[in-house]
Design a protein around this motif. Sequence first.
Motif, PDB file in Angstrom:
ATOM      1  N   GLU A 252      -0.270   3.678  12.008  1.00 53.43           N
ATOM      2  CA  GLU A 252      -0.342   4.006  10.584  1.00 53.43           C
ATOM      3  C   GLU A 252      -0.256   5.510  10.344  1.00 53.43           C
TER       4      GLU A 252
ATOM      5  N   VAL B 178      -7.595   8.219   4.661  1.00 53.39           N
ATOM      6  CA  VAL B 178      -7.140   6.843   4.852  1.00 53.39           C
ATOM      7  C   VAL B 178      -7.983   6.226   5.964  1.00 53.39           C
TER       8      VAL B 178
ATOM      9  N   ASP C  69      -4.380  -2.361  -4.215  1.00 54.19           N
ATOM     10  CA  ASP C  69      -4.057  -1.813  -2.900  1.00 54.19           C
ATOM     11  C   ASP C  69      -5.160  -0.917  -2.356  1.00 54.19           C
ATOM     12  N   LYS C  70      -6.307  -0.942  -3.040  1.00 54.41           N
ATOM     13  CA  LYS C  70      -7.510  -0.228  -2.593  1.00 54.41           C
ATOM     14  C   LYS C  70      -7.265   1.275  -2.431  1.00 54.41           C
TER      15      LYS C  70
ATOM     16  N   GLY D 262      -7.973   5.808   0.640  1.00 54.73           N
ATOM     17  CA  GLY D 262      -7.261   4.555   0.855  1.00 54.73           C
ATOM     18  C   GLY D 262      -8.028   3.663   1.810  1.00 54.73           C
ATOM     19  N   LEU D 263      -8.370   2.459   1.356  1.00 58.54           N
ATOM     20  CA  LEU D 263      -9.125   1.509   2.167  1.00 58.54           C
ATOM     21  C   LEU D 263      -8.260   0.299   2.511  1.00 58.54           C
ATOM     22  N   GLY D 264      -8.805  -0.578   3.353  1.00 56.03           N
ATOM     23  CA  GLY D 264      -8.086  -1.780   3.749  1.00 56.03           C
ATOM     24  C   GLY D 264      -8.163  -2.869   2.699  1.00 56.03           C
ATOM     25  N   HIS D 265      -7.336  -3.877   2.883  1.00 55.11           N
ATOM     26  CA  HIS D 265      -7.187  -4.938   1.885  1.00 55.11           C
ATOM     27  C   HIS D 265      -8.500  -5.671   1.618  1.00 55.11           C
TER      28      HIS D 265
ATOM     29  N   ARG E 177      -8.342   2.300   6.890  1.00 57.72           N
ATOM     30  CA  ARG E 177      -7.994   0.940   6.496  1.00 57.72           C
ATOM     31  C   ARG E 177      -8.351  -0.055   7.594  1.00 57.72           C
ATOM     32  N   ASN E 178      -9.082  -1.089   7.189  1.00 57.97           N
ATOM     33  CA  ASN E 178      -9.448  -2.180   8.096  1.00 57.97           C
ATOM     34  C   ASN E 178     -10.327  -1.705   9.252  1.00 57.97           C
TER      35      ASN E 178
ATOM     36  N   PHE F 285       0.841  -1.201   0.000  1.00 57.64           N
ATOM     37  CA  PHE F 285       0.000   0.000   0.000  1.00 57.64           C
ATOM     38  C   PHE F 285       0.876   1.252   0.000  1.00 57.64           C
TER      39      PHE F 285
END
Length: 275
Positions: free
Chosen positions: A115, A214, A268-269, A245-248, A216-217, A85
Amino acid sequence: MSETHELETIEIQLLLEGIFRYYGFDFRNYALASIKRRIWNTIRSERLTTVSGLQEKILHNPACLERFLVDVSVNVTTMFRDPKFYISFRKKVVPMLRTYPFIRIWHAGCSTGEEVYSMAILLQEEGLYDGCRIYATDMNELVLKTAKAGIFPLKQMQEYTQLYHQAGGKKAFSEYYTAAYENAIFGSSLKDNMVFAHHNLATDTSFNEFNVIVCRNVLIYFNSQLQERVHKLFYESLGMFGVLGLGHQESLTFTPYEKNYEAVERSDKIYRKIK
């Protein structure tokens, strides 16, 4: 559905409704399997036996609520999690950011902040950090306190060093922190452009316009209704051509906003708002 399972579901709904009505924290649209698991973690740690018992204790004991918030809202996080990412962010997003006179980034659901510091390091190495402000938010005041301090267990630094280099890091990772006893204390220069604040994705609204968001998850813990609410919030908070930007395991696919973005790096979203 068995009678026992049905009763447990009713108890969980009553617990979450009570927390929302009395304290204002809204977990009613969290994914049931996830919230159920975390509720039972709290029940065991509080030495209780039923969801109703936990409801009584939480509603009459604010300290129990604080412990519950930790169990419910702390997500697994590491520095430079999913290194690819960050490689994609360097290669494809950083050139876009160079065109802005000032960059506003929102790390939503930042948890304990690993992060956030990862992003600050990346931006510093790319020469962009001085013209940037990172807003890091979470609904949990305890994790925000940890994030703001920038102090993490020293034993984790070996793993973080490997992830940092896999993510395209350009220096010795140890340059960014000072070892003190069993802790790694990250330098104040990384904190200069960070703002940590309380924000609840389930209930709060937009508070600025951002070039990058961002998250993520985090969405994986929400049901579809709450995910749609959060996607609306992010869409309204992103400036035109802003990056999300998002999580996997997360995606814009099948959301009402899917056609308003283009993929910057689909694997990589990483997406960009185009309308």
